[in-house]
Design a protein around this motif. Structure first.
Motif, short mmCIF file in Angstrom:
data_model
loop_
_atom_site.label_atom_id
_atom_site.label_comp_id
_atom_site.label_asym_id
_atom_site.label_seq_id
_atom_site.Cartn_x
_atom_site.Cartn_y
_atom_site.Cartn_z
N PHE A 175 1.24 71.59 53.96
CA PHE A 175 2.28 72.56 54.32
C PHE A 175 1.70 73.67 55.18
N ASN A 176 0.58 74.24 54.75
CA ASN A 176 -0.02 75.35 55.49
C ASN A 176 -0.57 74.94 56.84
N SER A 177 -0.86 73.65 57.01
CA SER A 177 -1.51 73.16 58.23
C SER A 177 -0.55 72.52 59.22
N GLY A 178 0.74 72.66 59.03
CA GLY A 178 1.65 72.11 60.02
C GLY A 178 3.04 71.74 59.54
N GLU A 179 3.18 71.39 58.25
CA GLU A 179 4.49 70.95 57.77
C GLU A 179 5.52 72.09 57.84
N MET A 180 5.11 73.30 57.51
CA MET A 180 6.01 74.45 57.61
C MET A 180 6.49 74.64 59.05
N ASP A 181 5.58 74.46 59.99
CA ASP A 181 5.92 74.66 61.40
C ASP A 181 7.03 73.73 61.85
N ILE A 182 7.04 72.51 61.31
CA ILE A 182 8.08 71.55 61.68
C ILE A 182 9.43 72.05 61.20
N PHE A 183 9.51 72.50 59.94
CA PHE A 183 10.78 72.99 59.42
C PHE A 183 11.31 74.15 60.25
N SER A 184 10.43 75.04 60.67
CA SER A 184 10.86 76.18 61.49
C SER A 184 11.32 75.70 62.86
N ARG A 185 10.59 74.76 63.43
CA ARG A 185 10.91 74.28 64.77
C ARG A 185 12.26 73.57 64.84
N ILE A 186 12.65 72.89 63.76
CA ILE A 186 13.93 72.17 63.78
C ILE A 186 15.06 73.00 63.16
N ASN A 187 14.80 74.30 63.00
CA ASN A 187 15.83 75.28 62.60
C ASN A 187 16.35 75.08 61.17
N CYS A 188 15.43 74.84 60.25
CA CYS A 188 15.81 74.73 58.83
C CYS A 188 15.81 76.09 58.14
N SER A 189 15.46 77.14 58.84
CA SER A 189 15.53 78.52 58.34
C SER A 189 15.02 78.64 56.91
N PRO A 190 13.73 78.35 56.67
CA PRO A 190 13.18 78.39 55.31
C PRO A 190 13.16 79.80 54.72
N ILE A 191 13.45 79.89 53.43
CA ILE A 191 13.40 81.18 52.74
C ILE A 191 12.03 81.42 52.14
N PHE A 192 11.44 80.40 51.49
CA PHE A 192 10.10 80.59 50.93
C PHE A 192 9.40 79.25 50.73
N TYR A 193 8.08 79.34 50.68
CA TYR A 193 7.21 78.25 50.26
C TYR A 193 6.26 78.84 49.23
N ALA A 194 6.09 78.18 48.10
CA ALA A 194 5.29 78.82 47.04
C ALA A 194 4.57 77.79 46.17
N GLU A 195 3.48 78.26 45.58
CA GLU A 195 2.74 77.49 44.60
C GLU A 195 3.11 77.99 43.21
N THR A 196 3.35 77.09 42.29
CA THR A 196 3.67 77.48 40.92
C THR A 196 2.39 77.87 40.19
N ILE A 197 2.38 79.08 39.64
CA ILE A 197 1.21 79.51 38.86
C ILE A 197 1.51 79.54 37.36
N ALA A 198 2.80 79.44 37.01
CA ALA A 198 3.18 79.30 35.59
C ALA A 198 4.57 78.66 35.56
N GLY A 199 4.65 77.48 34.96
CA GLY A 199 5.92 76.78 34.92
C GLY A 199 5.79 75.44 34.22
N ALA A 200 6.91 74.73 34.13
CA ALA A 200 6.97 73.52 33.30
C ALA A 200 6.42 72.27 33.97
N ASN A 201 6.39 72.22 35.30
CA ASN A 201 6.09 70.97 35.99
C ASN A 201 4.83 71.02 36.85
N MET A 202 3.86 71.80 36.43
CA MET A 202 2.63 71.94 37.19
C MET A 202 1.76 70.67 37.07
N PRO A 203 0.94 70.42 38.13
CA PRO A 203 0.84 71.21 39.36
C PRO A 203 1.99 70.85 40.32
N ASN A 204 2.62 71.89 40.88
CA ASN A 204 3.71 71.65 41.82
C ASN A 204 3.90 72.83 42.76
#
Length: 259
Positions: A175-204
């Motif tokens: 994601f950090n190395s290019g996948e995010m850039d694709i979403f922005s380029r095709i106008n998906c208007s992302p709100i956030f990308y995040a790593e879970t540090i505490a939750g039920a379905n880790m690692p995710n």
């Protein structure tokens, strides 16, 4: 004498540069809260609490934007969940919020029906919560660029679970190395990308993109799959077998949602 004056100035400039660089890299923390509800009465009580008590109190305490999302009508969990997205500048801000709300009389009064609900008429069945940290590729959340009616939008919340911590980290790298850039380029208007540090379905990892409607959402995914950059990275050996489960939720923002 001149040299002795220049050294402190140079040192100050270096410190300023380093502190500015560290500030620029500082990442948001998020709480993603899921309210599980059983009926329209609970949903109405929750809407009233969030719109009239919680969100105004969050604003007062420096949280400028709060997102509230619900499953779109075509989804099997429509009417059974409400998602609350709260961005924080630091973990200290996250930890301090509950104590501030407890002392806020305006919040306590506005949210009284929710806060003081009877045991046999609760405003929800259960609350599920995850604590997230923004990815380095988008260290701050962003507002959607959509301008159409909120009820028509499709906000796509995805959780990618990794089979191991090592493979999960490779997906984060992707994601950090290019996948995010694709979403922005095709106008998906992302709100956030995040790593879970505490939750039920880790690692995710968890992220949210936004689309004007379902037709445009489906078209965006077609464009994504055909993108040259995506084709160039998806088959790289380092990115193989990084996702063991994809949990996708199709949502729309509540009318009172900030995002």
């Amino acid at each position: 004498m001149k040299v002795r004056k220049l050294i402190p100035l140079g040192f100050i400039a270096l410190c300023f540069f380093m502190s500015s660089n560290l500030f620029a890299q500082k990442r948001d923390f998020y709480e993603l809260r899921t309210y599980h509800i059983e009926n329209a009465e609970q949903e109405a009580m929750l809407d009233d609490y969030l719109s009239k008590a919680f969100i105004p109190a969050a604003h007062k305490n420096g949280i400028a934007k709060v997102g509230v999302f619900k499953p779109i009508a075509s989804q099997p969990d429509a009417g059974t969940k409400v998602y609350l997205f709260i961005p924080f500048k630091s973990m200290d801000e996250y930890l301090a919020l509950e104590g501030k709300l407890a002392k806020d009389q305006t919040y306590q009064t506005a949210g009284s029906a929710y806060i003081n609900a009877a045991f046999d008429k609760p405003p929800y069945k259960r609350i599920e919560s995850s604590v997230l940290q923004a990815m380095t590729g988008q260290p701050k959340f962003a507002e959607s660029e959509l301008t159409n009616a909120k009820k028509d939008r499709v906000y796509e919340l995805r959780s990618y679970e990794g089979p191991t911590e090592r493979l999960y980290k490779q997906k984060v790298k992707m994601f950090n190395s290019g996948e995010m850039d694709i979403f922005s380029r095709i106008n998906c208007s992302p709100i956030f990308y995040a790593e879970t540090i505490a939750g039920a379905n880790m690692p995710n990892l968890v992220y949210m993109t936004t689309h004007e409607n379902m037709e445009i959402r489906n078209e965006h995914w077609k464009v994504f799959g055909a993108d040259a950059a995506w084709k160039g990275m998806k088959d790289l050996p380092e990115y193989q077998n990084t996702v063991s489960r994809n949990d996708t939720r199709l949502l729309y923002p509540a009318e009172y949602s900030d995002l």
